[in-house]
Design a protein around this motif. Sequence first.
Motif, PDB file in Angstrom:
ATOM      1  N   ALA A 176       0.851  -1.198   0.000  1.00 41.20           N
ATOM      2  CA  ALA A 176       0.000   0.000   0.000  1.00 41.20           C
ATOM      3  C   ALA A 176       0.883   1.242   0.000  1.00 41.20           C
ATOM      4  CB  ALA A 176      -0.918   0.008   1.215  1.00 41.20           C
ATOM      5  N   ASP A 177       0.725   2.068  -1.036  1.00 39.69           N
ATOM      6  CA  ASP A 177       1.482   3.321  -1.094  1.00 39.69           C
ATOM      7  C   ASP A 177       0.870   4.374  -0.179  1.00 39.69           C
ATOM      8  OD1 ASP A 177       3.362   2.472  -3.090  1.00 39.69           O
ATOM      9  OD2 ASP A 177       1.737   2.616  -4.548  1.00 39.69           O
ATOM     10  N   ARG A 178      -0.448   4.376  -0.074  1.00 39.49           N
ATOM     11  CA  ARG A 178      -1.172   5.330   0.775  1.00 39.49           C
ATOM     12  C   ARG A 178      -2.235   4.565   1.535  1.00 39.49           C
ATOM     13  NH1 ARG A 178      -2.523  10.508  -0.576  1.00 39.49           N
ATOM     14  NH2 ARG A 178      -3.521  10.493   1.439  1.00 39.49           N
ATOM     15  N   VAL A 179      -2.486   4.980   2.775  1.00 40.17           N
ATOM     16  CA  VAL A 179      -3.534   4.385   3.598  1.00 40.17           C
ATOM     17  C   VAL A 179      -4.411   5.505   4.129  1.00 40.17           C
ATOM     18  CG1 VAL A 179      -4.059   3.037   5.661  1.00 40.17           C
ATOM     19  CG2 VAL A 179      -2.047   2.453   4.293  1.00 40.17           C
ATOM     20  N   VAL A 180      -5.728   5.339   3.952  1.00 42.04           N
ATOM     21  CA  VAL A 180      -6.692   6.309   4.463  1.00 42.04           C
ATOM     22  C   VAL A 180      -7.749   5.550   5.259  1.00 42.04           C
ATOM     23  CG1 VAL A 180      -8.414   8.069   3.909  1.00 42.04           C
ATOM     24  CG2 VAL A 180      -6.369   7.840   2.469  1.00 42.04           C
ATOM     25  N   PHE A 181      -7.905   5.904   6.534  1.00 43.42           N
ATOM     26  CA  PHE A 181      -8.984   5.365   7.353  1.00 43.42           C
ATOM     27  C   PHE A 181     -10.110   6.381   7.353  1.00 43.42           C
ATOM     28  CE2 PHE A 181      -5.593   2.759   8.933  1.00 43.42           C
ATOM     29  CZ  PHE A 181      -6.208   1.570   9.292  1.00 43.42           C
ATOM     30  N   VAL A 182     -11.310   5.937   7.021  1.00 44.50           N
ATOM     31  CA  VAL A 182     -12.501   6.768   7.159  1.00 44.50           C
ATOM     32  C   VAL A 182     -13.179   6.260   8.429  1.00 44.50           C
ATOM     33  CG1 VAL A 182     -14.615   7.622   6.108  1.00 44.50           C
ATOM     34  CG2 VAL A 182     -12.649   7.034   4.653  1.00 44.50           C
ATOM     35  N   ASP A 183     -13.112   7.052   9.488  1.00 47.96           N
ATOM     36  CA  ASP A 183     -13.511   6.639  10.835  1.00 47.96           C
ATOM     37  C   ASP A 183     -14.987   6.955  11.089  1.00 47.96           C
ATOM     38  OD1 ASP A 183     -13.720   6.011  13.504  1.00 47.96           O
ATOM     39  OD2 ASP A 183     -12.139   7.384  14.168  1.00 47.96           O
ATOM     40  N   PHE A 184     -15.792   5.906  11.235  1.00 45.60           N
ATOM     41  CA  PHE A 184     -17.231   6.055  11.459  1.00 45.60           C
ATOM     42  C   PHE A 184     -17.585   6.008  12.938  1.00 45.60           C
ATOM     43  CE2 PHE A 184     -16.965   5.048   7.066  1.00 45.60           C
ATOM     44  CZ  PHE A 184     -18.049   5.687   6.484  1.00 45.60           C
ATOM     45  N   GLU A 185     -16.615   5.940  13.818  1.00 46.50           N
ATOM     46  CA  GLU A 185     -16.898   5.880  15.246  1.00 46.50           C
ATOM     47  C   GLU A 185     -17.400   7.243  15.719  1.00 46.50           C
ATOM     48  OE1 GLU A 185     -14.801   4.096  19.172  1.00 46.50           O
ATOM     49  OE2 GLU A 185     -13.581   5.451  17.984  1.00 46.50           O
ATOM     50  N   ASN A 186     -18.617   7.257  16.223  1.00 47.85           N
ATOM     51  CA  ASN A 186     -19.189   8.507  16.735  1.00 47.85           C
ATOM     52  C   ASN A 186     -19.884   8.277  18.076  1.00 47.85           C
ATOM     53  OD1 ASN A 186     -21.386   7.087  15.864  1.00 47.85           O
ATOM     54  ND2 ASN A 186     -22.105   8.601  14.389  1.00 47.85           N
ATOM     55  N   ASP A 187     -19.457   7.252  18.799  1.00 44.06           N
ATOM     56  CA  ASP A 187     -20.033   6.931  20.099  1.00 44.06           C
ATOM     57  C   ASP A 187     -19.554   7.924  21.157  1.00 44.06           C
ATOM     58  OD1 ASP A 187     -21.345   4.319  19.428  1.00 44.06           O
ATOM     59  OD2 ASP A 187     -19.272   3.820  18.904  1.00 44.06           O
ATOM     60  N   ALA A 188     -20.291   8.022  22.245  1.00 45.61           N
ATOM     61  CA  ALA A 188     -19.906   8.899  23.351  1.00 45.61           C
ATOM     62  C   ALA A 188     -18.558   8.468  23.927  1.00 45.61           C
ATOM     63  CB  ALA A 188     -20.979   8.895  24.433  1.00 45.61           C
ATOM     64  N   VAL A 189     -18.360   7.163  24.044  1.00 51.93           N
ATOM     65  CA  VAL A 189     -17.079   6.629  24.507  1.00 51.93           C
ATOM     66  C   VAL A 189     -16.349   6.093  23.284  1.00 51.93           C
ATOM     67  CG1 VAL A 189     -15.949   4.927  25.980  1.00 51.93           C
ATOM     68  CG2 VAL A 189     -18.054   6.023  26.752  1.00 51.93           C
ATOM     69  N   ARG A 190     -15.292   6.798  22.905  1.00 53.27           N
ATOM     70  CA  ARG A 190     -14.547   6.439  21.694  1.00 53.27           C
ATOM     71  C   ARG A 190     -13.363   5.538  22.041  1.00 53.27           C
ATOM     72  NH1 ARG A 190     -14.833   8.982  17.045  1.00 53.27           N
ATOM     73  NH2 ARG A 190     -12.582   9.007  16.804  1.00 53.27           N
ATOM     74  N   LEU A 191     -13.153   4.526  21.200  1.00 53.60           N
ATOM     75  CA  LEU A 191     -11.971   3.680  21.340  1.00 53.60           C
ATOM     76  C   LEU A 191     -10.786   4.263  20.583  1.00 53.60           C
ATOM     77  CD1 LEU A 191     -13.584   0.149  20.891  1.00 53.60           C
ATOM     78  CD2 LEU A 191     -13.042   1.342  23.010  1.00 53.60           C
ATOM     79  N   GLY A 192     -11.049   4.976  19.493  1.00 53.60           N
ATOM     80  CA  GLY A 192      -9.986   5.610  18.709  1.00 53.60           C
ATOM     81  C   GLY A 192      -9.101   4.649  17.942  1.00 53.60           C
ATOM     82  N   ARG A 193      -9.613   3.456  17.623  1.00 50.68           N
ATOM     83  CA  ARG A 193      -8.793   2.436  16.944  1.00 50.68           C
ATOM     84  C   ARG A 193      -8.372   2.863  15.542  1.00 50.68           C
ATOM     85  NH1 ARG A 193      -6.370  -1.598  17.670  1.00 50.68           N
ATOM     86  NH2 ARG A 193      -7.476  -3.032  16.348  1.00 50.68           N
ATOM     87  N   CYS A 194      -9.262   3.515  14.796  1.00 54.08           N
ATOM     88  CA  CYS A 194      -8.887   3.956  13.443  1.00 54.08           C
ATOM     89  C   CYS A 194      -7.743   4.950  13.505  1.00 54.08           C
ATOM     90  CB  CYS A 194     -10.089   4.561  12.721  1.00 54.08           C
ATOM     91  SG  CYS A 194     -11.339   3.341  12.255  1.00 54.08           S
ATOM     92  N   GLU A 195      -7.819   5.869  14.462  1.00 54.56           N
ATOM     93  CA  GLU A 195      -6.743   6.854  14.626  1.00 54.56           C
ATOM     94  C   GLU A 195      -5.437   6.168  15.016  1.00 54.56           C
ATOM     95  OE1 GLU A 195      -8.312   9.492  17.558  1.00 54.56           O
ATOM     96  OE2 GLU A 195      -9.782  10.360  16.187  1.00 54.56           O
ATOM     97  N   GLN A 196      -5.518   5.182  15.916  1.00 56.40           N
ATOM     98  CA  GLN A 196      -4.318   4.452  16.333  1.00 56.40           C
ATOM     99  C   GLN A 196      -3.676   3.735  15.159  1.00 56.40           C
ATOM    100  OE1 GLN A 196      -5.657   1.793  19.396  1.00 56.40           O
ATOM    101  NE2 GLN A 196      -6.132   3.432  20.838  1.00 56.40           N
ATOM    102  N   LEU A 197      -4.506   3.035  14.380  1.00 54.94           N
ATOM    103  CA  LEU A 197      -3.971   2.305  13.230  1.00 54.94           C
ATOM    104  C   LEU A 197      -3.397   3.262  12.189  1.00 54.94           C
ATOM    105  CD1 LEU A 197      -6.619  -0.522  12.838  1.00 54.94           C
ATOM    106  CD2 LEU A 197      -4.175  -0.838  13.233  1.00 54.94           C
ATOM    107  N   ALA A 198      -4.078   4.360  11.944  1.00 52.41           N
ATOM    108  CA  ALA A 198      -3.576   5.328  10.965  1.00 52.41           C
ATOM    109  C   ALA A 198      -2.196   5.849  11.382  1.00 52.41           C
ATOM    110  CB  ALA A 198      -4.560   6.484  10.804  1.00 52.41           C
ATOM    111  N   ARG A 199      -2.040   6.163  12.664  1.00 56.31           N
ATOM    112  CA  ARG A 199      -0.728   6.624  13.152  1.00 56.31           C
ATOM    113  C   ARG A 199       0.325   5.530  13.006  1.00 56.31           C
ATOM    114  NH1 ARG A 199      -3.608   9.255  17.106  1.00 56.31           N
ATOM    115  NH2 ARG A 199      -3.337   7.553  18.573  1.00 56.31           N
TER     116      ARG A 199
END
Length: 192
Positions: free
Chosen positions: A153-176
């Motif tokens: 993969a030359d580029r990776v883009v996560f489109v994060d659909f998490e909008n819960d009151a308590v966020r896990l932030g997994r998409c952000e973690q993986l993107a980083r």
Amino acid sequence: MRIEWPRTLAAKGAQRLRADHLRFVREAPPRGVLHCFVLDCSGSMLVGARLALAKGLLAALFGRARADRHEAALICFGGVSADLRFGPAIPRGWSERWLDPIGGGGGTPLVPAIERAARLLAGAAKRKPGQQRWLWVLSDGRSGGMPARPEAADRVVFVDFENDAVRLGRCEQLARAWDGDCITPAQLIAAG
């Protein structure tokens, strides 16, 4: 030079837009681009119509790929499996009718889905080494396991659909961890 809105908006975050946030489109190599979309169809994506929104965005992204004459592939994951549903090919007859049968439910087998995408991207790299390969992950990140970043993969883009009151932030973690970008559906819509 054109502004690349998903990366610009990710760099901007909650701040006011400044010149140092701007990211620009890299010119596509002459051999084209492959967009590999990995769509989360798990039960958590049914909450708040996340899956419906993801399917709408996916239809728009496929339309853009078709207009740009880029190849696309779609891997859907949910329950216990990750299945290739389309491509890689230029999406010629893509429409919402094709998306309607994609349902949701069950667990979130993210690791097998990313492994499936890695195999697809590696095969594409062998067939078309000059092709640029983008991996798009449309998910709420409600999964266990830490998949490895697909090497092809030359580029990776996560489109994060998490909008819960308590966020896990997994998409952000993986993107980083993968040196990728993480954007929200609203940012993708605003980027047009």
